[in-house]
Enzyme design. Structure first.
Site, short mmCIF file in Angstrom:
data_model
loop_
_atom_site.label_atom_id
_atom_site.label_comp_id
_atom_site.label_asym_id
_atom_site.label_seq_id
_atom_site.Cartn_x
_atom_site.Cartn_y
_atom_site.Cartn_z
N ASP A 27 0.99 -1.35 -0.22
CA ASP A 27 -0.09 -0.21 -0.51
C ASP A 27 0.58 1.28 0.24
O ASP A 27 2.02 0.58 0.06
CB ASP A 27 -0.77 -0.48 1.43
CG ASP A 27 -2.19 1.28 1.31
OD1 ASP A 27 -2.58 1.77 0.08
OD2 ASP A 27 -2.28 1.34 2.16
N ASP A 76 -2.05 -1.16 5.75
CA ASP A 76 -1.89 -0.64 6.97
C ASP A 76 -4.08 -1.10 7.09
O ASP A 76 -4.26 -0.18 8.26
CB ASP A 76 -1.57 0.17 7.00
CG ASP A 76 -2.18 1.52 6.67
OD1 ASP A 76 -2.60 1.41 5.13
OD2 ASP A 76 -2.75 2.73 7.52
N ASP A 130 0.05 5.44 1.25
CA ASP A 130 -0.30 5.86 2.42
C ASP A 130 -1.17 5.12 4.12
O ASP A 130 -1.60 4.14 3.63
CB ASP A 130 -1.58 6.44 2.53
CG ASP A 130 -1.67 7.59 1.56
OD1 ASP A 130 -1.30 8.81 1.69
OD2 ASP A 130 -2.02 7.56 0.27
#
Length: 260
Positions: free
Chosen positions: A21, A200, A23
């Site tokens: 990922d 996340d 961000d």
């Protein structure tokens, strides 16, 4: 972190395919998408990891591909943007959303726009084929945002709602980071490798599941329920892991070269 490094070393003999990922994983989350701090060293670090992994390194993100290119310039990586609605293969060819997805996203954005205009703390990202409604600066409006997005999607049945960290994402059904990872894994240079996906957020869960169903590993950054089999502490740990994987790959490559 030591557990992850041990696992990485254990499977380093097989060839790895790394997916991350953006961000909250490669960079810290900011109040708005445009306020992220991208270290000057990040593109170089990712370029080195990708090079040592024979270019089997891709970013799977909610952002659009052009956005990732802007932040990682001059590095150009394989990227799945807008949660897989857009995908740039390793050979540089790009798959975009179909016409129905583009029109559907426009309809959802149009329906949600009055709410955003009425509340300065809200931010809407209208992407090609997807829509994100951020409420990080107005957390008290979470329920209102959910209702607004659900109502907007109600008129566009081919879309589904995915909650994330202080954001609600509208994306086409059947499209996800998991579907993007699976597509990459059918192509060079990813095919035949062991996938690792690091993320996340709840929007990364499809990617964890896909990586693990293909014989690889999902790594969840931070707390919270997850289907990922491993965890990592923070962004700094992710970058350290990528450096470590690059070191392992370089060591294996040099050892192989010496054998020949």
């Amino acid at each position: 972190m030591s557990e992850i490094n041990h696992a990485a070393a254990h499977i380093a003999a097989t060839r790895l395919a790394i997916f991350t990922d953006f961000d909250g994983t490669l960079v810290e989350i900011a109040d708005t998408p445009d306020e992220i701090d991208v270290p000057d060293t990040l593109p170089q670090a990712l370029e080195r990891a990708a090079r040592e992994l024979d270019s089997a390194f891709a970013v799977l993100t909610g952002r659009e591909i052009d956005d990732i290119d802007r932040y990682l310039s001059p590095l150009i990586l394989p990227v799945a943007g807008a949660h897989g609605t857009q995908r740039r293969r390793a050979d540089g060819t790009v798959e975009g959303p179909d016409a129905a997805s583009t029109i559907g996203a426009e309809e959802i954005a149009h329906a949600v726009e009055p709410l955003v205009m009425a509340h300065s703390g809200l931010l809407m990202e209208a992407k090609d084929g997807a829509v994100a409604l951020h409420f990080r600066q107005a957390p008290e409006l979470e329920a209102m945002c959910r209702v607004a997005m659900e109502e907007a999607i109600g008129g566009v049945p081919e879309f589904t709602l995915v909650p994330g960290k202080m954001v609600f994402e509208a994306r086409p059904r059947g499209v996800s980071k998991g579907s993007a990872l699976r597509a990459f894994m059918t192509e060079e240079p990813f095919i035949g490798r062991t996938p690792i996906f690091i993320g996340d957020d709840t929007t990364d869960e499809d990617g964890f599941i896909a990586a693990q169903e293909l014989g690889g590993v999902g790594i969840k950054l931070g707390d919270g329920e997850t289907s990922a089999r491993m965890r990592i502490a923070n962004v700094a740990s992710v970058l350290a892991l990528l450096r470590g994987l690059g070191d392992i790959a370089e060591r294996d490559r040099l050892a192989e070269e010496q054998m020949h």
